[in-house]
Write an enzyme that holds these catalytic residues in place. Sequence first.
Site, PDB file in Angstrom:
ATOM      1  N   CYS A   1      20.161  35.685 -26.400  1.00  0.00           N
ATOM      2  CA  CYS A   1      20.878  35.999 -27.645  1.00  0.00           C
ATOM      3  C   CYS A   1      21.271  37.473 -27.668  1.00  0.00           C
ATOM      4  O   CYS A   1      22.388  37.830 -28.056  1.00  0.00           O
ATOM      5  CB  CYS A   1      20.008  35.708 -28.863  1.00  0.00           C
ATOM      6  SG  CYS A   1      19.505  33.987 -29.023  1.00  0.00           S
TER       7      CYS A   1
ATOM      8  N   CYS B   1      14.902  36.266 -28.717  1.00  0.00           N
ATOM      9  CA  CYS B   1      15.631  35.487 -27.713  1.00  0.00           C
ATOM     10  C   CYS B   1      16.446  36.417 -26.813  1.00  0.00           C
ATOM     11  O   CYS B   1      17.400  37.048 -27.270  1.00  0.00           O
ATOM     12  CB  CYS B   1      16.500  34.475 -28.448  1.00  0.00           C
ATOM     13  SG  CYS B   1      17.885  33.817 -27.515  1.00  0.00           S
TER      14      CYS B   1
END
Length: 146
Positions: free
Chosen positions: A68, A65
């Site tokens: 993230c 991600c």
Amino acid sequence: MSAKLIKCPDCGRTNRVPAAAPGTPRCGNCHQPLPWIADAGDATFQQIAGQSPVPVLADLRAEWCGPCRMVSPALEQVATDLAGRIKLVKVDVDQAPKLQQRLSVQAIPALMILRNGQVVARRAGAAPASDLRAWVEQTIDREHGA
Ligand SMILES: [Zn+2]
């Protein structure tokens, strides 16, 4: 129980910080509060986050991600700024399907503040460290009844 090596922001000494402890970690050299950062999964979240002596900032994330990875240094900055007041707990949702379901994580990064194992605030998506710090401080101050 796992531990992380955390460099003291005050004196530079590297300390071994356990993922769970009854009190907040302090530097063995200068005794200043250390940033408390731990990894948790389905099997360890209750001990590491649910029994934390200070509010938990949980970062539910995944390796693949991009946002993230962007928010991760900001969260570590918040953990450093608020050393002794919060604990940052990182959860890889790919390794923690039960937590992902129990905490109703629809999108990542999902950020949550927990006190005594209960979610008291949550938000989604990346944000600058200053925004995240303000959010955390407002939440934990409100929880203190201030
Ligand atoms: Zn130190």
